[in-house]
Design a protein around this motif. Structure first.
Motif, PDB file in Angstrom:
ATOM      1  N   VAL A   1       5.256  -1.609  -4.835  1.00 26.29           N
ATOM      2  CA  VAL A   1       3.902  -1.566  -4.882  1.00 26.29           C
ATOM      3  C   VAL A   1       3.491  -2.644  -3.529  1.00 26.29           C
ATOM      4  O   VAL A   1       3.993  -3.859  -3.425  1.00 26.29           O
ATOM      5  CB  VAL A   1       3.169  -2.268  -6.070  1.00 26.29           C
ATOM      6  N   LYS A   2       2.463  -2.301  -2.630  1.00 22.27           N
ATOM      7  CA  LYS A   2       2.129  -3.018  -1.918  1.00 22.27           C
ATOM      8  C   LYS A   2       0.514  -3.577  -2.109  1.00 22.27           C
ATOM      9  O   LYS A   2      -0.238  -2.668  -2.577  1.00 22.27           O
ATOM     10  CB  LYS A   2       2.068  -2.591  -0.272  1.00 22.27           C
ATOM     11  N   PHE A   3       0.254  -4.685  -1.746  1.00 22.05           N
ATOM     12  CA  PHE A   3      -1.128  -5.263  -2.005  1.00 22.05           C
ATOM     13  C   PHE A   3      -1.894  -6.034  -1.026  1.00 22.05           C
ATOM     14  O   PHE A   3      -0.827  -6.518  -0.021  1.00 22.05           O
ATOM     15  CB  PHE A   3      -1.311  -6.010  -3.446  1.00 22.05           C
ATOM     16  N   CYS A   4      -3.098  -6.178  -1.044  1.00 25.88           N
ATOM     17  CA  CYS A   4      -3.724  -6.771   0.115  1.00 25.88           C
ATOM     18  C   CYS A   4      -4.656  -7.803  -0.345  1.00 25.88           C
ATOM     19  O   CYS A   4      -5.559  -7.550  -1.221  1.00 25.88           O
ATOM     20  CB  CYS A   4      -4.564  -5.610   0.864  1.00 25.88           C
ATOM     21  N   LEU A   5      -4.965  -9.141   0.418  1.00 22.71           N
ATOM     22  CA  LEU A   5      -5.807  -9.917   0.200  1.00 22.71           C
ATOM     23  C   LEU A   5      -6.689  -9.853   1.040  1.00 22.71           C
ATOM     24  O   LEU A   5      -6.597 -10.051   2.051  1.00 22.71           O
ATOM     25  CB  LEU A   5      -4.990 -11.542  -0.146  1.00 22.71           C
TER      26      LEU A   5
ATOM     27  N   SER B   1     -10.701 -10.893   6.568  1.00 27.86           N
ATOM     28  CA  SER B   1      -9.165 -11.051   6.686  1.00 27.86           C
ATOM     29  C   SER B   1      -8.673  -9.935   5.740  1.00 27.86           C
ATOM     30  O   SER B   1      -9.563  -9.537   4.866  1.00 27.86           O
ATOM     31  CB  SER B   1      -8.524 -12.249   6.404  1.00 27.86           C
ATOM     32  N   ALA B   2      -7.579  -9.307   6.355  1.00 26.05           N
ATOM     33  CA  ALA B   2      -6.644  -8.413   5.534  1.00 26.05           C
ATOM     34  C   ALA B   2      -5.407  -8.693   5.457  1.00 26.05           C
ATOM     35  O   ALA B   2      -4.846  -8.450   6.702  1.00 26.05           O
ATOM     36  CB  ALA B   2      -6.950  -6.991   6.002  1.00 26.05           C
ATOM     37  N   ILE B   3      -4.601  -9.341   4.470  1.00 26.26           N
ATOM     38  CA  ILE B   3      -3.417  -9.844   4.682  1.00 26.26           C
ATOM     39  C   ILE B   3      -2.493  -8.818   3.617  1.00 26.26           C
ATOM     40  O   ILE B   3      -2.828  -9.079   2.445  1.00 26.26           O
ATOM     41  CB  ILE B   3      -3.304 -11.090   4.177  1.00 26.26           C
ATOM     42  N   SER B   4      -1.681  -8.229   3.869  1.00 23.67           N
ATOM     43  CA  SER B   4      -1.044  -7.319   3.273  1.00 23.67           C
ATOM     44  C   SER B   4       0.561  -7.929   2.760  1.00 23.67           C
ATOM     45  O   SER B   4       1.052  -8.407   3.525  1.00 23.67           O
ATOM     46  CB  SER B   4      -0.807  -5.876   3.547  1.00 23.67           C
ATOM     47  N   PHE B   5       0.864  -7.852   1.398  1.00 28.06           N
ATOM     48  CA  PHE B   5       2.129  -8.253   0.980  1.00 28.06           C
ATOM     49  C   PHE B   5       2.981  -6.986   0.259  1.00 28.06           C
ATOM     50  O   PHE B   5       2.538  -6.146  -0.351  1.00 28.06           O
ATOM     51  CB  PHE B   5       1.995  -9.272  -0.087  1.00 28.06           C
ATOM     52  N   GLU B   6       4.436  -7.101   0.556  1.00 28.97           N
ATOM     53  CA  GLU B   6       5.148  -6.264  -0.324  1.00 28.97           C
ATOM     54  C   GLU B   6       5.713  -7.035  -1.537  1.00 28.97           C
ATOM     55  O   GLU B   6       5.705  -8.345  -1.601  1.00 28.97           O
ATOM     56  CB  GLU B   6       6.559  -5.908   0.695  1.00 28.97           C
ATOM     57  N   ASN B   7       5.828  -6.356  -2.631  1.00 29.33           N
ATOM     58  CA  ASN B   7       6.244  -6.883  -3.849  1.00 29.33           C
ATOM     59  C   ASN B   7       7.733  -7.076  -3.733  1.00 29.33           C
ATOM     60  O   ASN B   7       8.205  -7.069  -4.915  1.00 29.33           O
ATOM     61  CB  ASN B   7       5.540  -6.446  -5.082  1.00 29.33           C
ATOM     62  N   GLU B   8       8.488  -7.245  -2.972  1.00 29.82           N
ATOM     63  CA  GLU B   8      10.021  -6.950  -3.092  1.00 29.82           C
ATOM     64  C   GLU B   8      10.351  -8.427  -3.592  1.00 29.82           C
ATOM     65  O   GLU B   8      11.555  -8.367  -4.351  1.00 29.82           O
ATOM     66  CB  GLU B   8      10.537  -7.025  -1.463  1.00 29.82           C
ATOM     67  N   GLU B   9       9.852  -9.393  -3.567  1.00 34.75           N
ATOM     68  CA  GLU B   9      10.326 -10.691  -4.224  1.00 34.75           C
ATOM     69  C   GLU B   9       9.612 -11.103  -5.470  1.00 34.75           C
ATOM     70  O   GLU B   9       9.387 -12.148  -5.984  1.00 34.75           O
ATOM     71  CB  GLU B   9      10.280 -11.725  -3.270  1.00 34.75           C
TER      72      GLU B   9
END
Length: 244
Positions: free
Chosen positions: A142-146, A124-132
C-alpha cells in the motif's frame, strides 16, 4: 479518512452468513444469490436492503453537487473526504490529510487534481511506500500520500512533491524534495493534469528537459485533432460478466 469503495461487495456481505456463496464467482454467485429469495428470504431481504443503501449513497455523492470532482467511477470515500476538506479550508488555513497515493495519479480523479492545482490549493503531496511498515497494520504494497491543502485565496506559490519515501526521516533529504510552480505541472501531464512521479531531483530535471524539447506531450491539439491517432476503450473484457 476511511478508504472504502462505495459499492456493495457480494463476497464481503456473504463471507460470514453464507461463505459457500462468497466463494463462488461471477454468474454462479449471482444465481446462488437469486436462489436465496426462496431458500432464505430473510437473508435475501437484508442483502437487498444493503444493496439499496449502497446505491442511494452513490446517488447522493454523484448528484449532491458537493463532490463534482471526486464522485466518479467506483466512488471511494477517501476521494470524497479529500474534496470536502479542499472546500472547507479557511481563508488563511491549511489542512493536512493522509490518503492513498493514487489520489495524485488516478485518471478517474484527474479533475480533482486539476481543480486543486489550478486554484492554488495544493501545497504538497508527499508519497510513501509502506515497505518498512510506517503503518504496521497495513500491507507493505500500500502506498499513501501526505497531502497539504490551503484555500484558494491563500494561493500556494509552489508545490512540494516527493515519491517513494519509506521513512519520515527522508523528508530531510533535499534530493528527494522537488519544488515546482503549479503552472509547471501541466508540462508533464497536459492531458490529465495528474501529478508526475519523480524519485529525485535528477529525474525531474531530466524529464523536464525531454518534455521541453519534444512534442511528445501533445496528444491532442486545441482544436481536438488527434495527433497520434490513438484511441482507448474501457470494458473490452469484464471478468465478472463474461465468466459465464
Amino acid at each position: 479518512p476511511p478508504w472504502e469503495v462505495m459499492q456493495l461487495s457480494d463476497k464481503e456481505f456473504f463471507a460470514v452468513s453464507r461463505p459457500d456463496i462468497a466463494e463462488l464467482t461471477g454468474a454462479k454467485r449471482k444465481k446462488a444469490i437469486e436462489g436465496l429469495s426462496k431458500s432464505d428470504p430473510i437473508l435475501f431481504s437484508e442483502y437487498q436492503l444493503m444493496k439499496r443503501l449502497s446505491s442511494a449513497a452513490n446517488e447522493f455523492a454523484r448528484n449532491s453537487a458537493r463532490f463534482e470532482n471526486s464522485a466518479k467511477g467506483k466512488i471511494n470515500t477517501f476521494a470524497l473526504f479529500a474534496e470536502l476538506v479542499a472546500n472547507l479550508v479557511q481563508r488563511n488555513g491549511r489542512s493536512g490529510i493522509i490518503l492513498p497515493a493514487e489520489i495524485t495519479t488516478s485518471e478517474t480523479l484527474s479533475s480533482f487534481m486539476q481543480s486543486i492545482v489550478g486554484n492554488g490549493k495544493l501545497v504538497s503531496a508527499i508519497s510513501f511506500e509502506n515497505e518498512e511498515f510506517v503503518f504496521p497494520g497495513i500491507a507493505n504494497v500500500v502506498k499513501f500520500c501526505l497531502m497539504t491543502l490551503t484555500s484558494e485565496r491563500a494561493q500556494a506559490n509552489e508545490v512540494l512533491l516527493a515519491n517513494y519515501l519509506r521513512q519520515t526521516t527522508q523528508l530531510a533529504d533535499e534530493e528527494k524534495m522537488i519544488r515546482l510552480r503549479a503552472s509547471e505541472l501541466a508540462l508533464f501531464t497536459p492531458e490529465l493534469g495528474t501529478i508526475p512521479i519523480f524519485r529525485a531531483k535528477y529525474d525531474h530535471l531530466l524529464t523536464r528537459k525531454l518534455f521541453e524539447n519534444s512534442n511528445c506531450n501533445a496528444l491532442h491539439t486545441k482544436g481536438g485533432a488527434d495527433n497520434w491517432e490513438v484511441s482507448s476503450r474501457l470494458g473490452l473484457f469484464n471478468m465478472s460478466t463474461d465468466s459465464s
